[in-house]
Design a protein around this motif. Structure first.
Motif, PDB file in Angstrom:
ATOM      1  N   TRP A   1     -12.737   1.312  -6.828  1.00  0.00           N
ATOM      2  CA  TRP A   1     -13.158   2.708  -6.876  1.00  0.00           C
ATOM      3  C   TRP A   1     -14.674   2.773  -6.783  1.00  0.00           C
ATOM      4  O   TRP A   1     -15.380   1.902  -7.299  1.00  0.00           O
ATOM      5  CB  TRP A   1     -12.723   3.363  -8.190  1.00  0.00           C
ATOM      6  CG  TRP A   1     -11.242   3.536  -8.287  1.00  0.00           C
ATOM      7  CD1 TRP A   1     -10.348   2.617  -8.749  1.00  0.00           C
ATOM      8  CD2 TRP A   1     -10.490   4.676  -7.912  1.00  0.00           C
ATOM      9  NE1 TRP A   1      -9.083   3.130  -8.684  1.00  0.00           N
ATOM     10  CE2 TRP A   1      -9.134   4.391  -8.178  1.00  0.00           C
ATOM     11  CE3 TRP A   1     -10.823   5.914  -7.378  1.00  0.00           C
ATOM     12  CZ2 TRP A   1      -8.121   5.301  -7.928  1.00  0.00           C
ATOM     13  CZ3 TRP A   1      -9.804   6.824  -7.128  1.00  0.00           C
ATOM     14  CH2 TRP A   1      -8.479   6.510  -7.400  1.00  0.00           C
TER      15      TRP A   1
ATOM     16  N   ARG B   1     -11.801   6.526  -3.845  1.00  0.00           N
ATOM     17  CA  ARG B   1     -11.248   5.208  -3.535  1.00  0.00           C
ATOM     18  C   ARG B   1     -12.208   4.449  -2.644  1.00  0.00           C
ATOM     19  O   ARG B   1     -12.777   4.998  -1.723  1.00  0.00           O
ATOM     20  CB  ARG B   1      -9.913   5.346  -2.831  1.00  0.00           C
ATOM     21  CG  ARG B   1      -8.840   5.866  -3.741  1.00  0.00           C
ATOM     22  CD  ARG B   1      -7.560   6.157  -3.040  1.00  0.00           C
ATOM     23  NE  ARG B   1      -7.211   5.229  -1.987  1.00  0.00           N
ATOM     24  CZ  ARG B   1      -6.086   5.318  -1.287  1.00  0.00           C
ATOM     25  NH1 ARG B   1      -5.226   6.273  -1.553  1.00  0.00           N
ATOM     26  NH2 ARG B   1      -5.830   4.448  -0.342  1.00  0.00           N
TER      27      ARG B   1
ATOM     28  N   THR C   1       0.833  -1.195   0.000  1.00  0.00           N
ATOM     29  CA  THR C   1       0.000   0.000   0.000  1.00  0.00           C
ATOM     30  C   THR C   1       0.866   1.241   0.000  1.00  0.00           C
ATOM     31  O   THR C   1       1.389   1.629  -1.019  1.00  0.00           O
ATOM     32  CB  THR C   1      -0.958   0.001   1.200  1.00  0.00           C
ATOM     33  OG1 THR C   1      -0.195  -0.092   2.396  1.00  0.00           O
ATOM     34  CG2 THR C   1      -1.940  -1.145   1.114  1.00  0.00           C
TER      35      THR C   1
ATOM     36  N   GLU D   1       5.558   3.465  -4.264  1.00  0.00           N
ATOM     37  CA  GLU D   1       5.219   4.762  -4.848  1.00  0.00           C
ATOM     38  C   GLU D   1       4.269   4.654  -6.034  1.00  0.00           C
ATOM     39  O   GLU D   1       3.637   5.629  -6.421  1.00  0.00           O
ATOM     40  CB  GLU D   1       6.480   5.519  -5.266  1.00  0.00           C
ATOM     41  CG  GLU D   1       7.233   4.859  -6.412  1.00  0.00           C
ATOM     42  CD  GLU D   1       8.441   5.675  -6.844  1.00  0.00           C
ATOM     43  OE1 GLU D   1       8.265   6.846  -7.212  1.00  0.00           O
ATOM     44  OE2 GLU D   1       9.559   5.116  -6.790  1.00  0.00           O
ATOM     45  N   PHE D   2       4.140   3.470  -6.628  1.00  0.00           N
ATOM     46  CA  PHE D   2       3.254   3.277  -7.773  1.00  0.00           C
ATOM     47  C   PHE D   2       1.946   2.591  -7.388  1.00  0.00           C
ATOM     48  O   PHE D   2       1.154   2.234  -8.243  1.00  0.00           O
ATOM     49  CB  PHE D   2       3.955   2.461  -8.862  1.00  0.00           C
ATOM     50  CG  PHE D   2       5.196   3.128  -9.368  1.00  0.00           C
ATOM     51  CD1 PHE D   2       5.118   4.278 -10.145  1.00  0.00           C
ATOM     52  CD2 PHE D   2       6.443   2.635  -9.055  1.00  0.00           C
ATOM     53  CE1 PHE D   2       6.247   4.909 -10.595  1.00  0.00           C
ATOM     54  CE2 PHE D   2       7.588   3.259  -9.507  1.00  0.00           C
ATOM     55  CZ  PHE D   2       7.488   4.400 -10.273  1.00  0.00           C
ATOM     56  N   TRP D   3       1.712   2.425  -6.099  1.00  0.00           N
ATOM     57  CA  TRP D   3       0.508   1.746  -5.619  1.00  0.00           C
ATOM     58  C   TRP D   3      -0.741   2.495  -6.052  1.00  0.00           C
ATOM     59  O   TRP D   3      -0.795   3.716  -6.005  1.00  0.00           O
ATOM     60  CB  TRP D   3       0.538   1.639  -4.096  1.00  0.00           C
ATOM     61  CG  TRP D   3      -0.692   1.006  -3.544  1.00  0.00           C
ATOM     62  CD1 TRP D   3      -0.947  -0.326  -3.433  1.00  0.00           C
ATOM     63  CD2 TRP D   3      -1.851   1.671  -3.044  1.00  0.00           C
ATOM     64  NE1 TRP D   3      -2.184  -0.541  -2.897  1.00  0.00           N
ATOM     65  CE2 TRP D   3      -2.768   0.683  -2.643  1.00  0.00           C
ATOM     66  CE3 TRP D   3      -2.219   2.994  -2.893  1.00  0.00           C
ATOM     67  CZ2 TRP D   3      -4.009   0.970  -2.106  1.00  0.00           C
ATOM     68  CZ3 TRP D   3      -3.451   3.284  -2.359  1.00  0.00           C
ATOM     69  CH2 TRP D   3      -4.331   2.273  -1.968  1.00  0.00           C
ATOM     70  N   GLN D   4      -1.708   1.753  -6.499  1.00  0.00           N
ATOM     71  CA  GLN D   4      -3.006   2.313  -6.883  1.00  0.00           C
ATOM     72  C   GLN D   4      -4.099   1.499  -6.211  1.00  0.00           C
ATOM     73  O   GLN D   4      -3.973   0.289  -6.061  1.00  0.00           O
ATOM     74  CB  GLN D   4      -3.200   2.249  -8.407  1.00  0.00           C
ATOM     75  CG  GLN D   4      -2.232   3.104  -9.175  1.00  0.00           C
ATOM     76  CD  GLN D   4      -2.522   4.581  -8.950  1.00  0.00           C
ATOM     77  OE1 GLN D   4      -3.659   5.018  -9.038  1.00  0.00           O
ATOM     78  NE2 GLN D   4      -1.500   5.342  -8.638  1.00  0.00           N
ATOM     79  N   PRO D   5      -5.170   2.136  -5.796  1.00  0.00           N
ATOM     80  CA  PRO D   5      -6.275   1.368  -5.209  1.00  0.00           C
ATOM     81  C   PRO D   5      -6.866   0.417  -6.228  1.00  0.00           C
ATOM     82  O   PRO D   5      -6.863   0.702  -7.423  1.00  0.00           O
ATOM     83  CB  PRO D   5      -7.272   2.437  -4.788  1.00  0.00           C
ATOM     84  CG  PRO D   5      -6.870   3.671  -5.498  1.00  0.00           C
ATOM     85  CD  PRO D   5      -5.435   3.552  -5.857  1.00  0.00           C
ATOM     86  N   GLN D   6      -7.361  -0.699  -5.759  1.00  0.00           N
ATOM     87  CA  GLN D   6      -7.945  -1.709  -6.638  1.00  0.00           C
ATOM     88  C   GLN D   6      -9.430  -1.494  -6.855  1.00  0.00           C
ATOM     89  O   GLN D   6      -9.995  -1.970  -7.807  1.00  0.00           O
ATOM     90  CB  GLN D   6      -7.711  -3.103  -6.062  1.00  0.00           C
ATOM     91  CG  GLN D   6      -6.248  -3.470  -5.988  1.00  0.00           C
ATOM     92  CD  GLN D   6      -5.600  -3.537  -7.361  1.00  0.00           C
ATOM     93  OE1 GLN D   6      -6.138  -4.155  -8.273  1.00  0.00           O
ATOM     94  NE2 GLN D   6      -4.473  -2.898  -7.521  1.00  0.00           N
TER      95      GLN D   6
END
Length: 86
Positions: free
Chosen positions: A13, A84, A2, A6-11
């Motif tokens: 929305w 998110r 999480t 630094e490239f983490w994105q929520p799964q």
């Protein structure tokens, strides 16, 4: 991962679309309609199953004059919300 990546994105929305239409006599009683069938999501994969689902949706829309009139209308405004969900 999480917060450490630094490239983490929520799964997941939450997307909310709200459309605004001008008043029209065709859907004056729309709020009084009894919604007995779902107008929800369909997750069939692209192919015959999705095609069959789209045919059912089109038949449902055509069976309700108010919804059919609104379906062919152009919105006069709208709002989009995105947040998110995880």
């Amino acid at each position: 991962m999480t917060g450490d990546d630094e490239f983490w994105q929520p799964q997941r929305w939450n997307v909310e679309l709200e459309l605004f239409f001008a008043d029209a006599p065709a859907w004056a009683d729309l709020g009084d309609m009894a919604w007995t069938d779902s107008m929800g999501f369909d997750f069939d994969p692209i192919g015959p199953e999705r095609s069959a689902a789209l045919v059912q949706i089109a038949a449902f829309i055509e069976s309700l004059p108010q919804v059919s009139a609104m379906w062919g209308s152009i919105p006069v405004g709208g709002a989009l919300g995105l947040e998110r969900a995880d």
